[in-house]
Scaffold this motif. Sequence first.
Motif: not given
Length: 309
Positions: A183-184, A196-199, A206-208
């Motif tokens: 996240a950092d 799209d698959r990884s997202r 991770l959240g949006p």
Amino acid sequence: MDADATARLLCVGDIDMDLIVRVPAPPSRDGKVDGRRIAQTPGGMAANVAVAARRLGTRTRLLGAVGDDALGREALAALTSEGLDLSHVATRHGEATFFCVILVDDEGEKSLVKVMSPAFLPRADEIMAAAFAGVAHVHLTVARADPGLAVAAMARAAGATLSLDLEAADLPADLPQGGGALADLLASVDLLFVSDRSRAAVEPVLGPLTSEGRAVITTRGRQGAMLERSGTRTQIPGHRVPVTDTSGAGDAFAGAFLSAMLDGADDATALCRANAAAALSTRAYGAQAGAPTAAEMAAFLDVDGVRDA
């Protein structure tokens, strides 16, 4: 690249050699299929993006590592022929070069086995300020806090923008909710590339991915791509082309988008060029062989009835 020419783009991450095997379909667990060896070609996500951008005319530097073996020498020879600045590629003595075994099926889709090595990524002591001197943009192909955070800090100090290719397959299995150190790293990224698959796989953890100040490009294969920036969305359709091998298509997309961006193109135009480069990259076996030149891409867009937006 001319010795006195300063690179505008720096690609940081993996360099490898790919052994490509054609199979009717990937084997099942405890299964077996007959395969045909197709080629041994240079690859690695950072190297692929660098080659794609350089063929489109962008002066490009590469920061990575290879071993001091035959595979490493072969990879460096191929990258040298592309006119890249390799002055910050380390040769690790006594280490093997990272390589991949790529299974390509009858539809041109790939399955990949990464044969890991200590020379997979640059070490912290190899990420030096000199590699960032003069560049306008840094592209990182590994979403790991080490070396990612060091790269982000160097890019910021050099006044360069930063992009990251986020692949769910490269993230640790024990990634904490919210992303932890990842996240950092994401907080330092100006432009995020994700399929799209990884997202779909990483957002529940991770959240949006969209965030104020960060653009997100989601690639959708033959369906095209979408860019989200500051609450706006730009979408471009894909191309229907005969496919030989999809290896490196996402890297060709990223290299073309960054090249267009550095030339001052708007989002729609950059997406258009990136989609064309990705489509053309699938015409040949290997992650770099099909990456187009600017002339090839312009001809393809003209014949396909698509003009720069």
